[in-house]
Write a protein that holds these residues in place. Sequence first.
Motif: not given
Length: 214
Positions: A1-25
Amino acid sequence: MPPRPEGTDGSDWSYREVVADRYKRMAVNMSATFFMHQVQSAVLVLKLLWYLFPVVAEERRPDPFFFALLAFLVVGNICFYAGRPRGRCVLPLMKVAALLVMATLGLHFVSLWKYHLLEPKTSQYGRRLYKLLRDRGTLESPTWLTVFTAAEGVLDAALVAAAGTCFFIFNNWVRDAMQAAKERQQRGKQQTAAGAAAGGGAVAGGGRAVRRRA
């Protein structure tokens, strides 16, 4: 069985953009401001109806504070709803709306000071309403005087609490929105400067190429 592509195994969370706290506020403050502005407007309408008691019952002119508070209510709501479209808020109109909430609170304090400290107690609306109904034979128990006085006090306290809370939240949103607008302007200037520098470099490179061919 071929390995899952990188970024689809749940390890891409560290690369996601995070909304600044000020905009949430800002989002939370705007929702709270919208709710509190409606509450403050509703309580202010009740206060204005209370101010109309001399007009209805005694055929007198309303208190001068009535006209000022009515103007603040109308203009403030126009600025608030005109400055809060579905897209980006119109910051100057929202500033005016916030200032009118503060002006409503300040004017209400002035009216309370004049009403309770400078005017005689017999001119208070609760006492006048009780006297009017007693003279007509509608009420006889003096308990109603306490009820009317307490109701007037609760209405005044509710207006102070609603306007004060609304202005506090509204002011926090305006402050964050002004900071965000400044940052957008700075980013725009930086992008313009970077584009101008890149264009100047391209022109200079083209000039050197022309000189070499010559």
